[in-house]
Scaffold this motif. Structure first.
Motif, PDB file in Angstrom:
ATOM      1  N   ALA A  33       0.138 -10.367  14.577  1.00 10.89           N
ATOM      2  CA  ALA A  33       0.375  -9.200  13.719  1.00 10.89           C
ATOM      3  C   ALA A  33      -0.214  -7.980  14.409  1.00 10.89           C
ATOM      4  CB  ALA A  33      -0.268  -9.389  12.350  1.00 10.89           C
ATOM      5  N   VAL A  34       0.599  -6.960  14.578  1.00 10.86           N
ATOM      6  CA  VAL A  34       0.149  -5.696  15.161  1.00 10.86           C
ATOM      7  C   VAL A  34       0.034  -4.686  14.030  1.00 10.86           C
ATOM      8  CG1 VAL A  34       0.660  -3.835  16.774  1.00 10.86           C
ATOM      9  CG2 VAL A  34       1.239  -6.202  17.375  1.00 10.86           C
ATOM     10  N   VAL A  35      -1.168  -4.196  13.789  1.00 17.91           N
ATOM     11  CA  VAL A  35      -1.406  -3.237  12.708  1.00 17.91           C
ATOM     12  C   VAL A  35      -1.402  -1.841  13.317  1.00 17.91           C
ATOM     13  CG1 VAL A  35      -2.919  -2.557  10.816  1.00 17.91           C
ATOM     14  CG2 VAL A  35      -2.805  -4.961  11.529  1.00 17.91           C
ATOM     15  N   GLY A  36      -0.383  -1.058  12.988  1.00 19.49           N
ATOM     16  CA  GLY A  36      -0.237   0.285  13.535  1.00 19.49           C
ATOM     17  C   GLY A  36       1.023   0.390  14.367  1.00 19.49           C
ATOM     18  N   GLY A  37       1.925   1.293  13.955  1.00 19.17           N
ATOM     19  CA  GLY A  37       3.212   1.430  14.635  1.00 19.17           C
ATOM     20  C   GLY A  37       3.324   2.673  15.483  1.00 19.17           C
ATOM     21  N   ALA A  60       1.360   1.584   8.130  1.00 15.87           N
ATOM     22  CA  ALA A  60       0.986   2.128   6.820  1.00 15.87           C
ATOM     23  C   ALA A  60       2.009   3.106   6.282  1.00 15.87           C
ATOM     24  CB  ALA A  60      -0.386   2.801   6.909  1.00 15.87           C
ATOM     25  N   ASP A  61       2.683   3.847   7.179  1.00 14.23           N
ATOM     26  CA  ASP A  61       3.674   4.825   6.729  1.00 14.23           C
ATOM     27  C   ASP A  61       4.988   4.576   7.455  1.00 14.23           C
ATOM     28  OD1 ASP A  61       4.887   6.942   5.469  1.00 14.23           O
ATOM     29  OD2 ASP A  61       3.739   8.493   6.473  1.00 14.23           O
ATOM     30  N   ARG A  62       5.342   5.422   8.432  1.00 20.81           N
ATOM     31  CA  ARG A  62       6.545   5.251   9.234  1.00 20.81           C
ATOM     32  C   ARG A  62       6.156   5.133  10.702  1.00 20.81           C
ATOM     33  NH1 ARG A  62      10.254   3.525   5.631  1.00 20.81           N
ATOM     34  NH2 ARG A  62      10.761   5.079   4.039  1.00 20.81           N
ATOM     35  N   ILE A  63       6.828   4.261  11.447  1.00 20.30           N
ATOM     36  CA  ILE A  63       6.478   4.064  12.853  1.00 20.30           C
ATOM     37  C   ILE A  63       6.678   5.359  13.641  1.00 20.30           C
ATOM     38  CG2 ILE A  63       6.972   1.594  12.816  1.00 20.30           C
ATOM     39  CD1 ILE A  63       9.617   2.273  14.324  1.00 20.30           C
ATOM     40  N   ALA A  64       5.820   5.547  14.630  1.00 20.44           N
ATOM     41  CA  ALA A  64       5.883   6.710  15.529  1.00 20.44           C
ATOM     42  C   ALA A  64       5.872   8.018  14.754  1.00 20.44           C
ATOM     43  CB  ALA A  64       7.105   6.641  16.430  1.00 20.44           C
ATOM     44  N   GLY A  65       5.240   8.007  13.575  1.00 24.32           N
ATOM     45  CA  GLY A  65       5.221   9.197  12.754  1.00 24.32           C
ATOM     46  C   GLY A  65       3.837   9.748  12.505  1.00 24.32           C
ATOM     47  N   ARG A 201       5.476   1.336   5.338  1.00 18.87           N
ATOM     48  CA  ARG A 201       4.882   1.548   4.022  1.00 18.87           C
ATOM     49  C   ARG A 201       4.090   0.306   3.596  1.00 18.87           C
ATOM     50  NH1 ARG A 201       7.574   6.225   1.870  1.00 18.87           N
ATOM     51  NH2 ARG A 201       7.991   7.445   3.766  1.00 18.87           N
ATOM     52  N   SER A 202       3.314  -0.224   4.540  1.00 18.43           N
ATOM     53  CA  SER A 202       2.569  -1.470   4.309  1.00 18.43           C
ATOM     54  C   SER A 202       1.152  -1.308   4.861  1.00 18.43           C
ATOM     55  CB  SER A 202       3.273  -2.660   4.974  1.00 18.43           C
ATOM     56  OG  SER A 202       4.576  -2.833   4.462  1.00 18.43           O
ATOM     57  N   ARG A 203       0.315  -0.596   4.134  1.00 20.27           N
ATOM     58  CA  ARG A 203      -1.043  -0.323   4.597  1.00 20.27           C
ATOM     59  C   ARG A 203      -1.930  -1.558   4.448  1.00 20.27           C
ATOM     60  NH1 ARG A 203      -3.529   4.299   5.592  1.00 20.27           N
ATOM     61  NH2 ARG A 203      -1.886   5.492   4.542  1.00 20.27           N
ATOM     62  N   MET A 204      -2.550  -1.984   5.565  1.00 18.31           N
ATOM     63  CA  MET A 204      -3.485  -3.089   5.511  1.00 18.31           C
ATOM     64  C   MET A 204      -4.794  -2.621   4.894  1.00 18.31           C
ATOM     65  SD  MET A 204      -5.219  -5.391   8.540  1.00 18.31           S
ATOM     66  CE  MET A 204      -6.663  -4.338   8.691  1.00 18.31           C
ATOM     67  N   VAL A 205      -5.304  -3.386   3.921  1.00 15.39           N
ATOM     68  CA  VAL A 205      -6.557  -3.019   3.257  1.00 15.39           C
ATOM     69  C   VAL A 205      -7.649  -4.058   3.459  1.00 15.39           C
ATOM     70  CG1 VAL A 205      -5.418  -1.584   1.525  1.00 15.39           C
ATOM     71  CG2 VAL A 205      -5.781  -4.019   1.054  1.00 15.39           C
ATOM     72  N   ASP A 206      -7.296  -5.235   4.007  1.00 14.70           N
ATOM     73  CA  ASP A 206      -8.328  -6.256   4.214  1.00 14.70           C
ATOM     74  C   ASP A 206      -7.876  -7.217   5.304  1.00 14.70           C
ATOM     75  OD1 ASP A 206     -10.782  -7.519   3.708  1.00 14.70           O
ATOM     76  OD2 ASP A 206      -9.829  -9.010   2.431  1.00 14.70           O
ATOM     77  N   LEU A 207      -8.843  -7.749   6.023  1.00 17.85           N
ATOM     78  CA  LEU A 207      -8.584  -8.747   7.057  1.00 17.85           C
ATOM     79  C   LEU A 207      -9.613  -9.848   6.942  1.00 17.85           C
ATOM     80  CD1 LEU A 207      -7.180  -9.754   9.660  1.00 17.85           C
ATOM     81  CD2 LEU A 207      -8.804  -8.360  10.958  1.00 17.85           C
ATOM     82  N   GLU A 208      -9.138 -11.073   6.689  1.00 14.99           N
ATOM     83  CA  GLU A 208      -9.995 -12.242   6.629  1.00 14.99           C
ATOM     84  C   GLU A 208      -9.698 -13.128   7.831  1.00 14.99           C
ATOM     85  OE1 GLU A 208      -9.681 -14.316   2.936  1.00 14.99           O
ATOM     86  OE2 GLU A 208      -9.526 -12.466   1.764  1.00 14.99           O
ATOM     87  N   SER A 209     -10.760 -13.623   8.464  1.00 12.11           N
ATOM     88  CA  SER A 209     -10.590 -14.454   9.646  1.00 12.11           C
ATOM     89  C   SER A 209     -11.251 -15.807   9.442  1.00 12.11           C
ATOM     90  CB  SER A 209     -11.191 -13.766  10.872  1.00 12.11           C
ATOM     91  OG  SER A 209     -10.569 -12.517  11.105  1.00 12.11           O
ATOM     92  N   THR A 217      -4.250  -8.536   4.225  1.00 15.06           N
ATOM     93  CA  THR A 217      -3.816  -8.195   2.877  1.00 15.06           C
ATOM     94  C   THR A 217      -3.311  -6.757   2.872  1.00 15.06           C
ATOM     95  OG1 THR A 217      -5.396  -9.708   1.854  1.00 15.06           O
ATOM     96  CG2 THR A 217      -4.488  -7.962   0.460  1.00 15.06           C
ATOM     97  N   ILE A 218      -2.107  -6.585   2.333  1.00 11.99           N
ATOM     98  CA  ILE A 218      -1.470  -5.278   2.265  1.00 11.99           C
ATOM     99  C   ILE A 218      -1.808  -4.625   0.930  1.00 11.99           C
ATOM    100  CG2 ILE A 218       0.760  -4.080   2.465  1.00 11.99           C
ATOM    101  CD1 ILE A 218      -0.191  -5.652   4.971  1.00 11.99           C
ATOM    102  N   GLU A 219      -1.750  -3.315   0.876  1.00  9.32           N
ATOM    103  CA  GLU A 219      -2.090  -2.569  -0.333  1.00  9.32           C
ATOM    104  C   GLU A 219      -1.339  -3.075  -1.561  1.00  9.32           C
ATOM    105  OE1 GLU A 219      -2.912   2.158  -1.061  1.00  9.32           O
ATOM    106  OE2 GLU A 219      -1.065   1.595  -0.034  1.00  9.32           O
ATOM    107  N   SER A 220      -0.101  -3.532  -1.361  1.00 10.10           N
ATOM    108  CA  SER A 220       0.714  -4.034  -2.468  1.00 10.10           C
ATOM    109  C   SER A 220       0.265  -5.397  -2.960  1.00 10.10           C
ATOM    110  CB  SER A 220       2.173  -4.123  -2.029  1.00 10.10           C
ATOM    111  OG  SER A 220       2.323  -5.096  -1.002  1.00 10.10           O
ATOM    112  N   GLY A 221      -0.575  -6.080  -2.190  1.00 11.26           N
ATOM    113  CA  GLY A 221      -0.986  -7.437  -2.506  1.00 11.26           C
ATOM    114  C   GLY A 221      -0.296  -8.482  -1.659  1.00 11.26           C
TER     115      GLY A 221
END
Length: 508
Positions: A33-37, A60-65, A201-209, A217-221
């Motif tokens: 998973a790559v977080v950040g476009g 989190a928003d739009r890629i390359a934006g 439009r998929s902001r990561m809010v948590d990372l469990e390892s 975990t994405i903001e939407s759940g």
């Protein structure tokens, strides 16, 4: 503003179509998973996909934006006077490795643009770092020597394509400029064609390892399960290697004006004088080019952004004869204490990689980051990977910068005094003005919109609690500690914060 400033948007964004990839809405499973476009995330995703891995990009928003969509998009191995700094501070090998990484990145963009058949306005141009002061000449002569020793085709000169005289300059041949979004949107399409997946439009809010991998975990759940994760969010949203104190956010303004092709400066330019000035151009219609000038560097949240923008516009008008501007925007990046980005694996957590701290040179460093992360992941790191390792720490060289950065951060925590502001009560705010003020015993971020309505928020950044400041040019709340940015209604515009500024109960 007294000068016509045109559209308050990046030309790169205004001249390309908006993307529309879906959000994460269920459990997604992937190898990586790559977080950040942005450029680092998309390039890492591309290289890993080419290596046969299943890859998901989560933006989190739009890629390359974000940061990438607001860059000046100079694609060069010449990063100010970096080679004197690296040679004298870390040795000739470090300087050569850095030059090799950047030069390969420039050539890799040229290769991919050709292979993908994308018209991204890729142009070969010389790159210059110049001074108008005789006092700065000797340092540039030294830099030209250091850059040559590092393997670049560099020379000292007093001749440039600028419409004003310089006292001296370092010229580096075979560099480039391009349209970053056209390049990256084509790369994204190619990535999907090879089996990669992109979610917006998929902001990561948590990372469990754990032993079996990682769970985002994405903001939407919704969630993403993966074996490896790349954090390419400009400023890392996790800090398992304690990078926060070693990164300093900075923001710069950009103005762009149409000029005749005959007035093209024929190169990309940088000076550290006048609060830094960066110059390049881009093709427009036949006979015209877009002059793009960056400068007015400041800490996010500092006051009087409008004044800095006016100064940059005035400088550009005086030097290039522009009478108005087509676009204006701002760019943001983070600098490391030793001026080399943090790219690679976090040593204390298997399968977590980071790419950040590009210091204003995210185009070549972003491409290099993709190559480094894919190489390390595949067990074949490039020769310069160790130079960029996020686990490095040069105590004697970094300690003063870290101490200064932490001292600045301490001044901005929530217990701090009220920052200098245009008003001390909501009633004093004019439409379009914002200020931090003490209300009901607490610091509040208060903004009056153009219709006269007030928007009152908690002034503590939701990342680590620093007091935000108001950017009066872009009308945003910004954290001076780590660069998080929020809308006047509190929504997260840029991390590392993942939660909005809470609204005051009186705001409804």
């Amino acid at each position: 503003m007294t000068t016509h400033m045109g559209l308050p948007q990046s030309y790169w964004i205004a001249s390309t179509a908006e993307t529309d990839y879906p959000p994460v809405d269920d459990l997604v499973t992937t190898d990586v998973a790559v977080v950040g476009g942005g450029i680092a995330g998309l390039c890492a995703a591309w290289e890993l996909t080419r290596a046969g891995r299943s890859v998901v990009v989560v933006e989190a928003d739009r890629i390359a934006g974000g940061v990438t969509g607001n860059t000046s998009a100079k694609l060069t191995a010449q990063h100010g006077s970096i080679y004197t700094h690296l040679r004298d501070g870390f040795g000739a090998d470090a300087a050569r490795q850095y030059a090799d990484a950047q030069s390969e990145a420039v050539e890799h963009v040229a290769y991919l643009a050709s292979q993908l058949g994308v018209d991204c306005s890729f142009e070969r141009v010389p790159s210059f770092v110049y001074t108008e002061s005789e006092e700065g000449v000797e340092a540039l002569r030294t830099e030209a020597e250091a850059a040559r020793e590092a393997g670049l085709d560099a020379s000292f000169t007093t001749e440039t394509g600028l419409p004003f005289a310089v006292a001296g300059a370092v010229r580096v041949e075979h560099q480039a400029q391009f349209h970053p979004r056209r390049f990256l949107l084509a790369l994204a399409e190619a990535l999907v064609a090879k089996g990669g997946r992109i979610f917006e439009r998929s902001r990561m809010v948590d990372l469990e390892s754990g032993d079996d991998g990682h769970l985002l975990t994405i903001e939407s759940g919704a969630q993403v399960r993966c074996r490896e994760v790349v954090i390419a969010t400009h400023f890392p949203v996790i800090d398992r290697l304690k990078l926060f104190p070693r990164l300093t956010p900075r923001r710069e303004l950009v103005v762009a004006a149409s000029i005749p092709t005959s007035a093209d400066p024929d190169g990309v330019y940088l000076t550290e004088e006048d609060g830094t000035r960066s110059v390049r151009s881009a093709p427009l219609d036949e006979g015209r080019r877009l002059l793009i000038v960056t400068g007015g560097q400041f800490t996010p949240g500092d006051p009087d952004t409008v004044g800095r923008l006016e100064a940059l516009a005035q400088w550009t008008s005086e030097r290039f004869g522009t009478v108005g501007f087509d676009y204006y925007w701002a760019a943001q990046d983070n600098a490391t204490a030793d001026r080399v980005p943090f790219v690679g694996a976090l040593k204390d957590n298997a399968g977590v990689y980071v790419a950040c701290g590009f210091g204003g040179w995210g185009m070549s460093n972003g491409v290099a980051a993709g190559r480094i992360i894919a190489g390390v992941s595949e067990g074949e790191p490039p020769p310069w990977a160790e130079l960029f390792s996020p686990g490095r720490f040069h105590l004697l060289k970094e300690a003063p910068a870290i101490a200064a950065n932490q001292g600045k951060v301490a001044k901005h925590f929530i217990g701090d005094r009220v920052p200098r502001a245009p008003a001390s009560s909501p009633e004093d705010l004019a439409p379009g003005e914002g200020a931090v003020m003490r209300l009901d015993g607490a610091l509040r971020a208060v903004y009056r919109d153009e219709d006269g309505g007030l928007h009152t928020l908690n002034a503590a950044c939701t990342h680590l609690g620093c007091v935000v400041g108001f950017n009066d040019a872009e009308r945003t709340w910004e954290c001076p500690c780590h660069g998080s940015r929020f809308s006047t209604r509190g929504a997260v515009l840029q991390g590392p914060a993942t939660k909005p500024l809470p609204r005051h109960p009186a705001d409804g």
